[in-house]
Design a protein around this motif. Structure first.
Motif, PDB file in Angstrom:
ATOM      1  N   VAL A  19       1.117  -1.387  -0.109  1.00 23.71           N
ATOM      2  CA  VAL A  19      -0.065  -0.019   0.227  1.00 23.71           C
ATOM      3  C   VAL A  19       1.063   0.974   0.012  1.00 23.71           C
ATOM      4  CG1 VAL A  19      -1.833   1.158   1.218  1.00 23.71           C
ATOM      5  CG2 VAL A  19      -1.783  -1.259   1.288  1.00 23.71           C
ATOM      6  N   ARG A  20       0.810   2.073  -0.875  1.00 27.02           N
ATOM      7  CA  ARG A  20       1.483   3.590  -1.078  1.00 27.02           C
ATOM      8  C   ARG A  20       0.499   4.640  -1.238  1.00 27.02           C
ATOM      9  NH1 ARG A  20       4.482   0.075   0.388  1.00 27.02           N
ATOM     10  NH2 ARG A  20       6.565  -0.391  -0.236  1.00 27.02           N
ATOM     11  N   TYR A  21      -0.617   4.333  -0.870  1.00 33.72           N
ATOM     12  CA  TYR A  21      -1.661   5.559  -1.122  1.00 33.72           C
ATOM     13  C   TYR A  21      -1.253   6.847  -0.408  1.00 33.72           C
ATOM     14  CZ  TYR A  21      -6.136   7.140  -2.756  1.00 33.72           C
ATOM     15  OH  TYR A  21      -7.156   7.882  -3.374  1.00 33.72           O
ATOM     16  N   GLY A  28      -6.866   1.466   5.687  1.00 32.74           N
ATOM     17  CA  GLY A  28      -8.262   2.228   5.841  1.00 32.74           C
ATOM     18  C   GLY A  28      -8.448   3.599   4.969  1.00 32.74           C
ATOM     19  N   ILE A  29      -7.539   4.328   5.047  1.00 31.77           N
ATOM     20  CA  ILE A  29      -7.878   5.649   4.322  1.00 31.77           C
ATOM     21  C   ILE A  29      -7.736   5.232   2.626  1.00 31.77           C
ATOM     22  CG2 ILE A  29      -5.398   6.358   3.812  1.00 31.77           C
ATOM     23  CD1 ILE A  29      -6.479   9.153   4.496  1.00 31.77           C
ATOM     24  N   GLY A  80      -9.099   9.047  12.510  1.00 33.20           N
ATOM     25  CA  GLY A  80      -8.781  10.457  12.014  1.00 33.20           C
ATOM     26  C   GLY A  80      -8.672  10.641  10.424  1.00 33.20           C
ATOM     27  N   ILE A  81      -9.282   9.696   9.646  1.00 32.49           N
ATOM     28  CA  ILE A  81      -9.183   9.628   8.235  1.00 32.49           C
ATOM     29  C   ILE A  81     -10.594  10.181   7.736  1.00 32.49           C
ATOM     30  CG2 ILE A  81      -7.728   7.760   8.317  1.00 32.49           C
ATOM     31  CD1 ILE A  81      -9.832   5.882   7.370  1.00 32.49           C
ATOM     32  N   VAL A 358     -13.840  -3.548   7.337  1.00 31.72           N
ATOM     33  CA  VAL A 358     -12.614  -4.476   7.678  1.00 31.72           C
ATOM     34  C   VAL A 358     -11.350  -3.643   7.233  1.00 31.72           C
ATOM     35  CG1 VAL A 358     -11.400  -6.321   7.291  1.00 31.72           C
ATOM     36  CG2 VAL A 358     -13.816  -6.709   7.071  1.00 31.72           C
ATOM     37  N   ALA A 359     -11.434  -3.015   6.740  1.00 33.57           N
ATOM     38  CA  ALA A 359     -10.157  -2.051   6.365  1.00 33.57           C
ATOM     39  C   ALA A 359     -10.060  -0.977   7.098  1.00 33.57           C
ATOM     40  CB  ALA A 359     -10.214  -1.421   4.735  1.00 33.57           C
ATOM     41  N   VAL A 360     -11.038  -0.316   7.812  1.00 30.62           N
ATOM     42  CA  VAL A 360     -11.052   0.575   8.976  1.00 30.62           C
ATOM     43  C   VAL A 360     -10.516  -0.170  10.143  1.00 30.62           C
ATOM     44  CG1 VAL A 360     -12.404   2.412   7.449  1.00 30.62           C
ATOM     45  CG2 VAL A 360     -13.560   0.815   9.216  1.00 30.62           C
TER      46      VAL A 360
END
Length: 367
Positions: A19-21, A28-29, A80-81, A358-360
């Motif tokens: 992940v490199r977002y 999560g974000i 905080g996202i 799930v991701a958050v």
């Protein structure tokens, strides 16, 4: 903070290292942004809804999807996202589409060139998630605390007024399944949300929520004991003496009495709870899936597969349960972790919502 073994954390970090977002490499974000882009539709500067049919000519919003959307935003706010502004847009849409003289949301709204045609009935699952998201949001954004708790209380009071069977101490599937309806004694098994029931009692002080938790978990337990698999049907008939699966095509599909697209949420619902009975029901079901190398799209209660294609909708709640119970279900974690290692689906709001939830939660582990 979820307690999780160092080995599982390291495995998860290693699995998601691609992940490199953004600089924080937050899972999560990444998923929240995809989900928001594909499914959150803004009506104006202050209002937005969840489009449950992104490929249809006219957008459709349903209360279930809206409840998931508000919960995703509230959980994202904890990390905080997600800003309060995004939650407020969804909340404003809910407020505008309550059924007349109630705090319950219309279960379906079809949008024709920004004009909304709303159904006059509610669906209990949607309102449960909306109320719970408001409680969560009240802790995330304290400046709105009084407002959100007032709204949540109003929803809960009306659920007990319009979606409650006092003889069986259980929630009905909607206000249309009233005492004069043949569906008054029918339970949607995925409406059993023990952690939420505890939160509802804490907010309102109404012991009916604890009674509902005890009775509905009891019905779920009886269904679990009726098969070796522990699989539970989408819908069940309840009387004071017995609980049994409904017949095909009773309300939604020919698989109403099977482990299908409603019941697949049960592992997620139970994984959030800490009581003994929730854990027992979850453990029996998870043990069934621990013996399978793939998760398919639906099962008969004896464990036979309904639709032999791998399903991320069914896999996401199992992954969540595995994350909440490290070591115990590590095999399922390893098997289903790919769900948060690929782009989010663009055309299936239900699958996308479950994966994003799930991701958050993954963010909480990594942070």
């Amino acid at each position: 903070m979820i307690l999780i073994s160092i080995a599982v954390v390291l495995t998860l970090i290693g699995s998601l290292v691609y992940v490199r977002y953004d600089s924080r490499k937050q899972v999560g974000i990444n998923y929240y942004r995809q989900w928001s882009k594909y499914y959150v539709k803004k009506q104006n500067k202050k209002t937005a809804y969840i489009n449950s049919q992104p490929t249809a000519r006219n957008p459709v919003s349903i209360s279930e999807g809206h409840g998931y959307g508000m919960l995703i935003c509230a959980l994202g706010g904890e990390n905080g996202i997600v800003a309060n502004e995004e939650f407020e847009k969804l909340n404003n849409y809910y407020l505008k589409h309550r059924i007349a003289s109630t705090a319950l949301m219309s279960w379906k709204q079809t949008i024709y060139k920004n004009k909304v045609q709303a159904e006059a009935n509610n669906a209990t699952d949607g309102d449960l998630y909306i109320a719970y998201s408001l409680i969560k949001a009240s802790n995330v954004w304290p400046q709105e605390r009084a407002k959100y708790l007032k709204e949540a209380t109003a929803i809960l009071n009306d659920i007990l007024k319009y979606n409650y069977n006092p003889q069986l101490k259980m929630l009905t599937v909607g206000n249309w399944a009233n005492e004069g309806s043949k569906f008054y004694n029918m339970m949607r098994t995925s409406d059993v949300v023990p952690q939420q029931f505890d939160a509802f009692y804490k907010l309102t002080g109404n012991k009916k929520w604890l009674e509902i938790k005890r009775s509905m978990l009891g019905y779920l337990s009886k269904l679990s004991m009726q098969s070796k698999t522990g699989l539970i049907p989408d819908f069940a008939w309840v009387t004071k003496s017995q609980v049994k699966s409904v017949a095909p095509n009773t309300v939604a599909s020919k698989y109403d009495g099977d482990y299908y697209y409603n019941a697949c949420r049960i592992p997620y619902n139970l994984a959030q709870a800490n009581d003994k009975l929730s854990k027992e029901i979850l453990n029996k079901m998870m043990n069934f899936f621990m013996k399978r190398n793939k998760v398919y799209a639906g099962y008969y209660l004896d464990g036979k597969v309904i639709d032999r294609h791998k399903s991320e909708t069914f896999g996401a709640p199992l992954l969540d349960a595995a994350i909440n119970h490290p070591r115990k279900y590590d095999k399922l974690f390893q098997q289903e972790k790919f769900l948060v290692m690929k782009p989010l689906v663009k055309t299936n709001y239900y699958e996308a919502a479950l994966i994003t939830l799930v991701a958050v939660q993954v963010d909480k582990i990594l942070n």
